[in-house]
Design a protein around this motif. Structure first.
Motif, PDB file in Angstrom:
ATOM      1  N   MET A   1       0.821  -1.191   0.000  1.00  9.09           N
ATOM      2  CA  MET A   1       0.000   0.000   0.000  1.00  9.09           C
ATOM      3  C   MET A   1       0.865   1.255   0.000  1.00  9.09           C
ATOM      4  O   MET A   1       0.595   2.217  -0.685  1.00  9.09           O
ATOM      5  CB  MET A   1      -0.933  -0.036   1.208  1.00  9.09           C
ATOM      6  CG  MET A   1      -1.720   1.214   1.401  1.00  9.09           C
ATOM      7  SD  MET A   1      -2.921   0.982   2.717  1.00  9.09           S
ATOM      8  CE  MET A   1      -3.596   2.588   2.752  1.00  9.09           C
ATOM      9  N   TRP A   2       1.935   1.248   0.791  1.00 10.52           N
ATOM     10  CA  TRP A   2       2.761   2.441   0.951  1.00 10.52           C
ATOM     11  C   TRP A   2       4.015   2.399   0.096  1.00 10.52           C
ATOM     12  O   TRP A   2       4.708   3.400   0.010  1.00 10.52           O
ATOM     13  CB  TRP A   2       3.214   2.571   2.411  1.00 10.52           C
ATOM     14  CG  TRP A   2       2.113   2.531   3.387  1.00 10.52           C
ATOM     15  CD1 TRP A   2       1.746   1.478   4.153  1.00 10.52           C
ATOM     16  CD2 TRP A   2       1.211   3.582   3.713  1.00 10.52           C
ATOM     17  NE1 TRP A   2       0.682   1.809   4.929  1.00 10.52           N
ATOM     18  CE2 TRP A   2       0.328   3.101   4.683  1.00 10.52           C
ATOM     19  CE3 TRP A   2       1.064   4.885   3.276  1.00 10.52           C
ATOM     20  CZ2 TRP A   2      -0.682   3.865   5.225  1.00 10.52           C
ATOM     21  CZ3 TRP A   2       0.055   5.652   3.819  1.00 10.52           C
ATOM     22  CH2 TRP A   2      -0.804   5.137   4.780  1.00 10.52           C
TER      23      TRP A   2
ATOM     24  N   GLU B   1      -1.004 -12.112  12.552  1.00 11.69           N
ATOM     25  CA  GLU B   1      -0.347 -10.812  12.395  1.00 11.69           C
ATOM     26  C   GLU B   1      -0.118 -10.196  13.777  1.00 11.69           C
ATOM     27  O   GLU B   1      -1.061  -9.756  14.419  1.00 11.69           O
ATOM     28  CB  GLU B   1      -1.198  -9.876  11.533  1.00 11.69           C
ATOM     29  CG  GLU B   1      -1.366 -10.357  10.112  1.00 11.69           C
ATOM     30  CD  GLU B   1      -0.041 -10.519   9.388  1.00 11.69           C
ATOM     31  OE1 GLU B   1       0.834  -9.637   9.509  1.00 11.69           O
ATOM     32  OE2 GLU B   1       0.113 -11.543   8.699  1.00 11.69           O
TER      33      GLU B   1
ATOM     34  N   PHE C   1       2.662  -4.588  14.232  1.00 14.30           N
ATOM     35  CA  PHE C   1       2.032  -3.503  13.501  1.00 14.30           C
ATOM     36  C   PHE C   1       2.772  -2.204  13.756  1.00 14.30           C
ATOM     37  O   PHE C   1       3.221  -1.946  14.871  1.00 14.30           O
ATOM     38  CB  PHE C   1       0.569  -3.332  13.936  1.00 14.30           C
ATOM     39  CG  PHE C   1      -0.335  -4.439  13.476  1.00 14.30           C
ATOM     40  CD1 PHE C   1      -1.012  -4.329  12.271  1.00 14.30           C
ATOM     41  CD2 PHE C   1      -0.517  -5.577  14.242  1.00 14.30           C
ATOM     42  CE1 PHE C   1      -1.859  -5.336  11.842  1.00 14.30           C
ATOM     43  CE2 PHE C   1      -1.360  -6.591  13.823  1.00 14.30           C
ATOM     44  CZ  PHE C   1      -2.041  -6.469  12.616  1.00 14.30           C
TER      45      PHE C   1
ATOM     46  N   TRP D   1      -1.460   9.722   9.437  1.00 11.13           N
ATOM     47  CA  TRP D   1      -1.981  10.289   8.197  1.00 11.13           C
ATOM     48  C   TRP D   1      -1.843  11.795   8.376  1.00 11.13           C
ATOM     49  O   TRP D   1      -2.594  12.402   9.142  1.00 11.13           O
ATOM     50  CB  TRP D   1      -3.422   9.867   7.984  1.00 11.13           C
ATOM     51  CG  TRP D   1      -4.048  10.342   6.708  1.00 11.13           C
ATOM     52  CD1 TRP D   1      -3.510  11.161   5.766  1.00 11.13           C
ATOM     53  CD2 TRP D   1      -5.359  10.019   6.239  1.00 11.13           C
ATOM     54  NE1 TRP D   1      -4.396  11.369   4.740  1.00 11.13           N
ATOM     55  CE2 TRP D   1      -5.548  10.672   5.006  1.00 11.13           C
ATOM     56  CE3 TRP D   1      -6.390   9.237   6.746  1.00 11.13           C
ATOM     57  CZ2 TRP D   1      -6.719  10.581   4.283  1.00 11.13           C
ATOM     58  CZ3 TRP D   1      -7.562   9.139   6.020  1.00 11.13           C
ATOM     59  CH2 TRP D   1      -7.719   9.796   4.799  1.00 11.13           C
TER      60      TRP D   1
ATOM     61  N   TYR E   1      -2.715   5.051  10.662  1.00  9.51           N
ATOM     62  CA  TYR E   1      -2.825   3.686  10.148  1.00  9.51           C
ATOM     63  C   TYR E   1      -2.134   2.720  11.089  1.00  9.51           C
ATOM     64  O   TYR E   1      -1.057   3.018  11.612  1.00  9.51           O
ATOM     65  CB  TYR E   1      -2.185   3.567   8.767  1.00  9.51           C
ATOM     66  CG  TYR E   1      -2.982   4.238   7.683  1.00  9.51           C
ATOM     67  CD1 TYR E   1      -4.035   3.563   7.068  1.00  9.51           C
ATOM     68  CD2 TYR E   1      -2.707   5.536   7.292  1.00  9.51           C
ATOM     69  CE1 TYR E   1      -4.787   4.186   6.074  1.00  9.51           C
ATOM     70  CE2 TYR E   1      -3.451   6.160   6.298  1.00  9.51           C
ATOM     71  CZ  TYR E   1      -4.485   5.478   5.698  1.00  9.51           C
ATOM     72  OH  TYR E   1      -5.227   6.094   4.726  1.00  9.51           O
TER      73      TYR E   1
ATOM     74  N   GLN F   1      -0.496  -0.548  10.502  1.00  8.63           N
ATOM     75  CA  GLN F   1      -0.011  -1.276   9.334  1.00  8.63           C
ATOM     76  C   GLN F   1       0.749  -2.529   9.754  1.00  8.63           C
ATOM     77  O   GLN F   1       1.690  -2.453  10.540  1.00  8.63           O
ATOM     78  CB  GLN F   1       0.914  -0.365   8.517  1.00  8.63           C
ATOM     79  CG  GLN F   1       1.630  -1.036   7.365  1.00  8.63           C
ATOM     80  CD  GLN F   1       0.696  -1.482   6.276  1.00  8.63           C
ATOM     81  OE1 GLN F   1      -0.085  -0.690   5.765  1.00  8.63           O
ATOM     82  NE2 GLN F   1       0.743  -2.760   5.925  1.00  8.63           N
ATOM     83  N   SER F   2       0.342  -3.688   9.206  1.00  3.34           N
ATOM     84  CA  SER F   2       1.085  -4.921   9.459  1.00  3.34           C
ATOM     85  C   SER F   2       2.504  -4.760   8.936  1.00  3.34           C
ATOM     86  O   SER F   2       2.718  -4.212   7.854  1.00  3.34           O
ATOM     87  CB  SER F   2       0.403  -6.098   8.747  1.00  3.34           C
ATOM     88  OG  SER F   2       1.260  -7.225   8.735  1.00  3.34           O
ATOM     89  N   THR F   3       3.483  -5.241   9.689  1.00  7.86           N
ATOM     90  CA  THR F   3       4.869  -5.167   9.227  1.00  7.86           C
ATOM     91  C   THR F   3       5.212  -6.333   8.301  1.00  7.86           C
ATOM     92  O   THR F   3       6.235  -6.299   7.638  1.00  7.86           O
ATOM     93  CB  THR F   3       5.857  -5.156  10.415  1.00  7.86           C
ATOM     94  OG1 THR F   3       5.680  -6.355  11.168  1.00  7.86           O
ATOM     95  CG2 THR F   3       5.650  -3.934  11.295  1.00  7.86           C
TER      96      THR F   3
ATOM     97  N   PRO G   1       1.961  -6.253   3.544  1.00  5.29           N
ATOM     98  CA  PRO G   1       1.809  -4.864   3.082  1.00  5.29           C
ATOM     99  C   PRO G   1       0.364  -4.468   2.782  1.00  5.29           C
ATOM    100  O   PRO G   1       0.003  -3.307   2.918  1.00  5.29           O
ATOM    101  CB  PRO G   1       2.649  -4.807   1.806  1.00  5.29           C
ATOM    102  CG  PRO G   1       3.496  -6.023   1.813  1.00  5.29           C
ATOM    103  CD  PRO G   1       2.859  -7.026   2.714  1.00  5.29           C
ATOM    104  N   GLU G   2      -0.469  -5.419   2.404  1.00  4.49           N
ATOM    105  CA  GLU G   2      -1.856  -5.094   2.058  1.00  4.49           C
ATOM    106  C   GLU G   2      -2.781  -5.023   3.277  1.00  4.49           C
ATOM    107  O   GLU G   2      -3.952  -4.704   3.140  1.00  4.49           O
ATOM    108  CB  GLU G   2      -2.403  -6.104   1.035  1.00  4.49           C
ATOM    109  CG  GLU G   2      -2.558  -7.528   1.557  1.00  4.49           C
ATOM    110  CD  GLU G   2      -1.283  -8.372   1.603  1.00  4.49           C
ATOM    111  OE1 GLU G   2      -1.374  -9.517   2.078  1.00  4.49           O
ATOM    112  OE2 GLU G   2      -0.199  -7.889   1.199  1.00  4.49           O
TER     113      GLU G   2
ATOM    114  N   SER H   1      -3.810  -3.192   6.573  1.00  4.69           N
ATOM    115  CA  SER H   1      -3.726  -2.049   7.483  1.00  4.69           C
ATOM    116  C   SER H   1      -5.128  -1.662   7.910  1.00  4.69           C
ATOM    117  O   SER H   1      -6.117  -1.970   7.230  1.00  4.69           O
ATOM    118  CB  SER H   1      -3.008  -0.869   6.832  1.00  4.69           C
ATOM    119  OG  SER H   1      -3.780  -0.330   5.795  1.00  4.69           O
TER     120      SER H   1
END
Length: 142
Positions: A1-2, A25, A28, A33, A40, A42-44, A47-48, A50
């Motif tokens: 995503m990022w 998971e 994170f 933002w 966010y 976000q899972s480390t 990537p998809e 969050s």
């Protein structure tokens, strides 16, 4: 995503039991933002994966709950705690919601977190962020 981003170690949290529905998971990162109250989770590893979070107090200042002792112990909370709600963005953004029934509770000093389900609570999983406007008000004159 990022794409690839650098995340400071102090922004990575360990979720021992994962997040409901994503038990595997456990790591994170918190990614702000910019210029919004949102952040966010976000899972480390995936990537998809969050979640969009917001402090519930921004939109529901009277939000409160008693964190069960077992959760306080598991999160090793003494004083420092951060509370977030998972946000669901709707196609019509004004109908977006936040989950007040299952807050994400973080211990910033230990960098551990957990999504806690408040079993004896009247809070909803889909609390409107921006409450509907009063549709009964009369516009214009007669």
């Amino acid at each position: 995503m990022w794409g690839e981003i650098d995340v400071r170690e102090d922004n990575v949290y360990h979720f021992a039991k994962g997040v409901p529905g994503f038990d595997e998971e456990t790591e994170f990162a918190l990614i702000p933002w910019e210029d919004t109250p949102f952040i966010y989770l976000q899972s480390t590893k995936q990537p998809e994966l969050s979640f969009l979070l917001v402090s519930p107090f921004v939109f529901a200042p009277d939000y409160s709950f008693e964190l069960p002792e077992a959760d306080r112990d598991e999160l090793e909370i003494s004083e420092d705690v951060a509370i977030y709600s998972i946000v669901t963005i709707q196609t019509e953004v004004s109908k977006s919601t936040m989950n007040l029934l299952a807050p994400v509770v973080l211990n910033p000093s230990k960098r551990i977190g957990k999504q806690v389900v408040l079993h004896q609570s009247s809070y909803a999983t889909r609390h409107q962020i921006w409450p509907a406007r009063d549709t009964n008000s009369v516009k214009g004159g007669v």
